[in-house]
Structure formats: structure tokens, C-alpha cells
Design a protein around this motif. Structure first.
Motif, short mmCIF file in Angstrom:
data_model
loop_
_atom_site.label_atom_id
_atom_site.label_comp_id
_atom_site.label_asym_id
_atom_site.label_seq_id
_atom_site.Cartn_x
_atom_site.Cartn_y
_atom_site.Cartn_z
N ILE A 32 0.84 -1.20 0.00
CA ILE A 32 0.00 0.00 0.00
C ILE A 32 0.87 1.25 0.00
O ILE A 32 0.61 2.22 -0.72
CB ILE A 32 -0.96 0.00 1.22
CG1 ILE A 32 -2.03 -1.08 1.04
CG2 ILE A 32 -1.62 1.37 1.39
CD1 ILE A 32 -3.01 -1.18 2.20
N TYR A 123 -4.55 3.55 2.08
CA TYR A 123 -4.49 4.12 0.73
C TYR A 123 -5.29 5.42 0.74
O TYR A 123 -6.48 5.43 1.07
CB TYR A 123 -5.07 3.14 -0.30
CG TYR A 123 -5.19 3.76 -1.68
CD1 TYR A 123 -4.08 3.84 -2.51
CD2 TYR A 123 -6.40 4.27 -2.14
CE1 TYR A 123 -4.16 4.42 -3.77
CE2 TYR A 123 -6.49 4.86 -3.40
CZ TYR A 123 -5.38 4.93 -4.21
OH TYR A 123 -5.47 5.52 -5.44
N PHE A 270 -9.04 3.10 1.17
CA PHE A 270 -9.20 1.67 1.46
C PHE A 270 -7.92 1.16 2.10
O PHE A 270 -6.88 1.82 2.08
CB PHE A 270 -9.63 0.84 0.24
CG PHE A 270 -8.71 0.89 -0.96
CD1 PHE A 270 -7.63 0.05 -1.07
CD2 PHE A 270 -8.97 1.78 -2.01
CE1 PHE A 270 -6.82 0.07 -2.19
CE2 PHE A 270 -8.17 1.81 -3.13
CZ PHE A 270 -7.08 0.96 -3.23
N ASP A 277 -10.40 -7.96 4.50
CA ASP A 277 -10.31 -6.82 3.58
C ASP A 277 -9.27 -7.05 2.48
O ASP A 277 -9.24 -6.31 1.50
CB ASP A 277 -9.89 -5.55 4.34
CG ASP A 277 -10.94 -5.05 5.31
OD1 ASP A 277 -12.14 -5.25 5.05
OD2 ASP A 277 -10.54 -4.46 6.34
N THR A 281 -8.92 -5.21 -1.35
CA THR A 281 -7.84 -4.26 -1.60
C THR A 281 -7.05 -4.66 -2.84
O THR A 281 -6.71 -3.82 -3.69
CB THR A 281 -6.91 -4.17 -0.37
OG1 THR A 281 -7.69 -3.71 0.74
CG2 THR A 281 -5.76 -3.24 -0.60
#
Length: 301
Positions: A32, A123, A270, A277, A281
């Protein structure tokens, strides 16, 4: 002077189960924070500073920092539980680090320009970095004037459980008057709820929340040092007390020592709050690459 991006990467992802800062989520194995670095460079940032822990330094350098060689100057600082002002020591039995604003203090000797603080595992989107860079240009050379990128609550939720967010109280001029930490925020029926004192309560739709994306000038370090001494004097013997950025910001605002402009971003946040999750992602990064927002790989040698 180009602003610096300061990335908080010292925490372990306890709910997620592992060192999520190093998890490969992009189509070519990007983390990320790789996307945050890329967005920051596009927005005109000139340096990246990471705060990490000594115990995963080599893994971090090999997997993350090596990607940026030749693209941007990078510095690393370390958050250590024993790094305290003179006269204070770690109470026996304490294992928890001292929180996000302690992490910020670790960079006081390497950041001399306006800077943005972000979490490694969130993010934020290209628009957020551009807004932050543009705002910091106006703050250069000033003191006691800061900013925060505010996200619309609906753009920050997880489908896999309730999330904690800092609810921003903003005056008519767009300046922060306070941040209230709220927990268990999620959709329910047509609206939103959060959990307060183990009771479900409505959460205001359309409200602005903090995702820990702050813009400061270097004088913030001086304020933070004084605030940390005060914090340790009052809470230093507690085994789980934490010195958070919103705590310092709230105090500065209440005391009239600083103002903080809330800059609203249209970006959708996100991240990987919960293990469930992760696939979402991965899918969202693939969609952004497919749409031409990002190249893959992000950083070519």
C-alpha cells in the motif's frame, strides 16, 4: 522547497495478523505504501522518511526501500520504547510503544521542511496528496498553521466490521476545533452507527473524519517535545497509555497555539483493517491499474 512525506510504519498489524506494511497487494507485488510514495512524487514531494522498528529493518530495506533507489531520497528513523526525554524511563511491564506522536518525534532531526504524516497501511488516493502538497506550499515559513486531509466518512468504511475514525469538528471557516475518536463505525440500514459505552448510537452521515493524514511545518516538533513531557508526567507510569497526534493537535487548538485547516478530499480510502479486507484491496488496486491510474510495476529500475 519540496515537502517531505513521513510514513508511520513502526506498528504491527495486530488485527490483521502480521506485518501488513510488507504485504504485496498490487499486481506486481506492490505494498500500500508504494502507492502512497508514487502519489506523493507525482504531487511534488521531494523526500520520503519512514519510521520503523529496529527488529524488521533489514526486511524493510530489502522489500520496500530498495524499490525507490534512483527515484527519491529516502531516510529511515526508528521508534524505540526507550527513546524518552531526560528524567523519564519505561515503567516495568510496559511493552506497548508510545503512540503516533512519539513516532513523529523520531524524525525531528531529519525533517526541516513542511511535511505530511500518513499511515503505512492506508491508501489515500492521488487527489489527497495533491491537496496536501498545494496546502503545504502556502504554509512554508509559517508557524502554528497546519492542515489535515479530511475524508467523507462514507468513503472510509470496511465491509468486514466496524472501524475507528476521528470525527472532525470543523468551524464555518473550515478550521478544526477538535477530533473525537469514535469506534465501531459501520453501515446499518439506511444510516451509520458507532459504539459508545457499549451502546449503538447514530453516526452523522456525510461527516468529515481523520485518516491520520496531517500536514505540519517543522515547528510542530517543538510543540510535540513539550507535550510529550507533559504526557509522560501525567500518564508515563501507565502500561498502555499512548501519545497520539490528535491529542497534541487538540491541545494546541484549545490553547490557541495553532490552527489547523481541514482540506476535504474526494478520494476513497481503502486498506486492510481486517484480514477479510485483503482481497477487496487487491481487487481495487488491479482496477486502478486497469483504468490507467497507475503503471504496473509502479517503480521500474
Amino acid at each position: 522547497m519540496k515537502p517531505t512525506l513521513f510514513i508511520l510504519a513502526a506498528g504491527m498489524g495486530s488485527r490483521y495478523g502480521g506485518l501488513k506494511q510488507l504485504d504485496s497487494l498490487g499486481p506486481s507485488g506492490e505494498t500500500i505504501m508504494d502507492y502512497s510514495v508514487y502519489d506523493a512524487l507525482r504531487a511534488g514531494f521531494g523526500k520520503i522518511v519512514f519510521v520503523i522498528r529496529h527488529d524488521f529493518e533489514q526486511d524493510f530495506r530489502d522489500k520496500v526501500i530498495s524499490k525507490y533507489e534512483g527515484h527519491v531520497p529516502v531516510e529511515v528513523v526508528f521508534q524505540d520504547i526507550h527513546d524518552l526525554p531526560e528524567g523519564f524511563s519505561v515503567p516495568e511491564g510496559r511493552q506497548k510503544p508510545w503512540g503516533t506522536n512519539h513516532a513523529v518525534l523520531m524524525a525531528k532531526d531529519v525533517i526541516k521542511e513542511p511535511f505530511v504524516v500518513i499511515n503505512a497501511d492506508d491508501y489515500y488516493g492521488p487527489e489527497s496528496f495533491q491537496l496536501a502538497a498545494d496546502t503545504l506550499k502556502d504554509l512554508e515559513g509559517k508557524t502554528g498553521e497546519y492542515c489535515m486531509i479530511g475524508f467523507r466518512i462514507e468513503n472510509t468504511l470496511s465491509e468486514n466490521g466496524g472501524v475507528s475514525r476521528g470525527l472532525c469538528e470543523v468551524n464555518e471557516e473550515g478550521y478544526l476545533t477538535g477530533v473525537k475518536e469514535c469506534h465501531g463505525i459501520q453501515r446499518k440500514g439506511e444510516g451509520l452507527i458507532h459504539i459508545e459505552d457499549e451502546v449503538e448510537k447514530p453516526f452523522p452521515a456525510g461527516s468529515s473524519v481523520s485518516m491520520n493524514m496531517w500536514g505540519f511545518t517543522p515547528d510542530y516538533f517543538g510543540y510535540s517535545e513539550k507535550a510529550f513531557v507533559k504526557f509522560l508526567s501525567e500518564h508515563g507510569n501507565e502500561l498502555k497509555s499512548e501519545f497520539y497526534i490528535p491529542t497534541v493537535v487538540n491541545d494546541l487548538i484549545q490553547n490557541g497555539e495553532a490552527t489547523l485547516k481541514v482540506v476535504q478530499t474526494p478520494s476513497k480510502w481503502f486498506g486492510v483493517t481486517f484480514a477479510a479486507d485483503r482481497q477487496s484491496t487487491v481487487d481495487q488496486f488491479k482496477a486502478l491499474v486497469d483504468a490507467g491510474v497507475y503503471p504496473s510495476p509502479l517503480f521500474s529500475k
